[in-house]
Design an enzyme around this catalytic site. Structure first.
Site, mmCIF file in Angstrom:
data_model
loop_
_atom_site.group_PDB
_atom_site.id
_atom_site.type_symbol
_atom_site.label_atom_id
_atom_site.label_comp_id
_atom_site.label_asym_id
_atom_site.label_seq_id
_atom_site.Cartn_x
_atom_site.Cartn_y
_atom_site.Cartn_z
ATOM 1 N N PHE A 1 0.843 -1.233 -0.036
ATOM 2 C CA PHE A 1 -0.089 -0.150 0.168
ATOM 3 C C PHE A 1 0.916 1.221 -0.040
ATOM 4 O O PHE A 1 1.673 1.180 0.915
ATOM 5 C CB PHE A 1 -0.919 0.080 1.103
ATOM 6 N N GLN A 2 0.446 2.207 -0.892
ATOM 7 C CA GLN A 2 1.456 3.472 -1.028
ATOM 8 C C GLN A 2 3.019 3.299 -1.368
ATOM 9 O O GLN A 2 3.684 3.774 -0.841
ATOM 10 C CB GLN A 2 1.081 4.176 0.014
ATOM 11 N N LYS B 1 10.423 2.844 6.229
ATOM 12 C CA LYS B 1 9.628 3.235 7.666
ATOM 13 C C LYS B 1 10.306 2.390 8.894
ATOM 14 O O LYS B 1 10.492 3.201 9.749
ATOM 15 C CB LYS B 1 8.194 2.870 7.695
ATOM 16 N N MET C 1 -0.963 33.125 -22.561
ATOM 17 C CA MET C 1 0.176 33.077 -23.433
ATOM 18 C C MET C 1 -0.188 31.950 -24.610
ATOM 19 O O MET C 1 0.139 32.505 -25.596
ATOM 20 C CB MET C 1 1.414 32.617 -22.634
#
Lengths: 572, 181
Positions: free
Chosen positions: A116-117, A166, A480
């Protein structure tokens, strides 16, 4: 050495402090919770600015770095937190801005498992960083983090990514700070040979029409004084790239303005008229050179640069001067004979007058009942802000108008996205600039398009009570692109009209004072009101919808092919 | 005018994760195909050596090698053409034992190509030959025509410069001197 078992998170924060960091731009998330928990204990030494989107954190860190000269620091979580930083990292790479981005990462046993992530941050960021490293063990922290700061800030500066697993945040380590100040495979400043200094000096001493191009390298190496001494001794006129602006004060007599696509007429024409072209800390970007086949063919070219891979990359160079500009400029200056090029310098005047009449006067003094013009808004704000102010811009017409009509008296006064041209850069960069230069007035010019790309950062301004002066040049177009469509695509305005919200109401919703200016009277009043107090302000200037940035060198044309006004185009 | 020719890029790097990616990105951005690639530890402990061949124009090669050299973990990158190098590739050929035995002129073939037999079993045998690309290719073609090749593999080029200058060790010792100063 006092060794002590601490967590990886604490080791990281202590290394940041040891590296002189006092401000972090960040956004917490699942894989950096231990780090943020530790930050709670360090909040007296590390100020954390909570942005509203991770892209904003990177641009804020860039703004901070550009005005302060220090390395900007970003802290985000893994996965989307990290991928949201990509635009800012790429921008910092293109514009040589020192930032260190620390992203959380899933625990190391999960790496490669699509946890996850989890995302391959190193793989994604390698092409757009000076260095990217994944910390998997707390023992690596002291070494890797100090190395990151050393790499980001030395040589040609740039972004570094530290991906921080982590379990390395929560694990314990015998921590001792180790300062990195040498890497055997990395030579930040190339060696300068005496011969190249002598050859450069001799070429300049013999020049009749020397012309200097000033890039951001001058600012990055702190060579502003050396630059002026160099220019003055040999009486050399000079012009800046967009990123080199403010290396010389606006009113400096030898400063002939800005180079490139929307630069001043004189510098662009004289590029193809000079006999010796002296490029200092700039990289001959296509927006500066136009068509390379028609660029300064008549001139001998000297190139001062710290990055060897830039020398000869776009333009063949007669005399390369590798090294740090502060040292190489001083060394060349010592060998220069005092000279005077009065007639040559005077020859810029005709171009200046032509540009003033056809472009500048119309832009800053349009007068009458015409709608507000972008240039006049910029100049009025600049005059009211004082010469000490910092200009921040977004990208597009607001940017070109900003850099053309704002005036500078001191270095590190321009924060803009040059190489990458990132819309949405302005607002978060202004936040960072205000943090990096708390004593200076920060004026952001942005468009209705770019503002809405990172609009959420108004929340950061609100929460941090930042004194950012926001001037929205609202022309209800993506100006622009609309300009290009008008000039080169038969006025087919494909996807460039914008139906906008009430920006004043939005600012007020964030507790930011704001006012709409449609007339010149309202503009003057709101500018006065804006600078009355030291709080944020959003001035929404309702400018003409079809304003144009002139002069303009069309993309790919010779740098002397300059469009000065509308009629000329219709005639062609 | 610039014309494309084969260059051998030799790169010395620290032995860190992800370096190959950093190098190939630079080739990709410039639309250069890597013809061969060989990576191994060098004579210097902790230093890795990449040998890459590619067809390019000299001007392009100059720029690409400077951009590789600039990467933080790269110690030194340079490029050479074949004249400056002693270079070699190694090739393995798997053929049917039965057909090989029945083929006329085995001895002649082995001598002509200076090939070696590494393995023989009832079904197949494996030949080895080292040399330049053209040489290993010639044996492949001859075997293909006569008895067929079951499997064929060729390594990337490895190369050593002929010149007296030892760029990496000179650079490293210059660096050591500087640090000790």
């Amino acid at each position: 050495m006092d060794k002590k078992q601490i967590t990886g998170s604490e080791a990281l924060l202590r290394t940041l402090i040891a590296e002189g960091v006092d401000t972090i731009f960040g956004y917490p998330g699942g894989q950096v919770i231990p780090l943020y928990d530790c930050l709670y204990d360090y909040s007296d030494r590390l100020k954390h600015i909570l942005v509203r989107h991770e892209q904003g954190a990177t641009h804020a860190a860039q703004g901070y770095a550009r005005v302060s000269g220090k390395t900007g620091v970003v802290l985000v979580t893994s996965g989307p937190g990290a991928t949201n930083t990509i635009t800012g990292i790429a921008d910092a790479m293109m514009d040589s801005t020192p930032i260190v981005v620390i992203s959380g990462q899933v625990p190391s046993p999960l790496l490669g498992s699509d946890a996850f992530q989890e995302i391959d941050v190193i793989g994604i960021t390698q092409p757009i960083t000076k260095w990217a490293y994944q910390i998997r063990k707390p023992e690596e922290i002291a070494w890797a983090v100090s190395r990151a700061f050393y790499i980001a800030s030395t040589g040609r500066p740039g972004p570094v990514v530290i991906d921080f697993a982590k379990d390395a945040q929560t694990g314990h380590v015998d921590y001792v700070y180790e300062k990195i100040s040498h890497i055997r495979s990395y030579q930040p400043i190339p060696e300068t040979e005496e011969e190249s200094i002598a050859a450069a000096a001799s070429l300049i001493n013999g020049a009749k029409k020397p012309f200097a191009l000033v890039g951001q390298g001058v600012i990055l190496s702190g060579a502003e004084k050396e630059l002026l001494a160099f220019l003055e001794k040999a009486d050399i006129p000079a012009a800046s790239t967009v990123l080199g602006l403010s290396a010389m004060p606006s009113d400096y007599p030898l400063n002939k303005g800005m180079l490139g696509m929307h630069g001043n007429v004189g510098p662009n024409r004289k590029t193809n008229d000079c006999d010796v072209l002296i490029a200092i800390g700039m990289r001959f970007d296509d927006r500066v050179t136009g068509n390379l086949q028609a660029y300064a063919r008549q001139a001998k070219i000297i190139h001062f640069d710290i990055d060897l891979s830039e020398i000869g990359k776009n333009v063949a160079v007669d005399i390369p001067v590798p090294g740090d500009a502060r040292e190489t400029l001083a060394a060349v200056t010592r060998l220069l004979k005092p000279a005077s090029h009065t007639e040559w310098i005077h020859s810029f005047t005709a171009d200046e007058q032509e540009e003033y009449e056809k472009v500048i006067a119309r832009e800053i003094h349009p007068g009458g009942d015409r709608r507000l013009r972008m240039g006049e808004v910029v100049r009025k704000v600049s005059d009211a802000a004082g010469a000490d102010a910092v200009l921040v811009t977004d990208v597009g017409q607001n940017q070109m108008m900003g850099v053309r009509y704002f005036r500078y008296s001191r270095t590190r006064s321009v924060v803009t996205s040059g190489g990458l041209g990132t819309m949405g850069f302005g607002l978060p960069a202004a936040i960072g600039a205000q943090e990096g230069a708390p004593d200076r007035t920060v004026c952001l010019f942005t468009g209705d398009g770019g503002l809405q790309m990172t609009l959420q950062e108004l929340g950061t301004i609100m929460q941090e009570k930042l004194n950012v002066k926001i001037i929205v040049l609202n022309n209800h177009y993506l100006g622009m692109v609309r300009q290009w469509q008008e000039l080169f695509f038969d006025k087919r305005y494909s996807a460039t009209t914008m139906e906008n919200p009430d920006f004043v109401a939005i600012a007020r919703a964030y507790g930011i004072r704001s006012r709409l200016a449609t007339t010149r009277g309202e503009l003057d009043e709101s500018i006065a009101e804006m600078f009355e107090s030291d709080t944020a302000y959003m001035l929404v200037a309702d400018v003409e919808t079809q304003g144009m940035v002139y002069p303009m060198v069309p993309a790919g044309a010779a740098i002397t092919h300059i469009i000065l006004e509308r009629e000329e185009v219709t005639r062609n | 005018m610039n014309t494309k020719q084969l260059y051998t890029v030799i790169i010395f790097s620290e032995n860190t994760v992800g370096l190959l990616n950093q190098i190939t990105i630079i080739f990709t951005r410039r639309q250069l195909n890597i013809e061969t690639l060989s990576v191994s530890p060098s004579a210097i402990r902790g230093v890795h050596k990449f040998t890459i061949t590619t067809f390019a124009e000299k001007d392009m090669m100059d720029k690409v090698v400077k951009q590789i050299d600039k990467r933080v973990d790269i110690l030194k990158a340079y490029y050479n053409t074949d004249e400056d190098l002693v270079h070699q590739e190694i090739a393995l050929y798997k053929v049917s034992t039965g057909l090989f035995m029945k083929m006329n002129g085995v001895e002649e073939l082995i001598r002509k190509y200076n090939a070696r037999i590494l393995e023989i079993n009832e079904d197949c045998l494996v030949l080895e030959k080292s040399g330049h690309y053209a040489e290993t290719q010639a044996l492949f073609e001859e075997l293909s025509h006569s008895i067929g090749v079951l499997q064929f593999i060729r390594s990337g080029r490895i190369a050593i410069t002929k010149s007296k200058v030892e760029r990496l060790s000179d650079m490293l010792s210059a660096m050591e001197r500087k640090i000790n100063m």
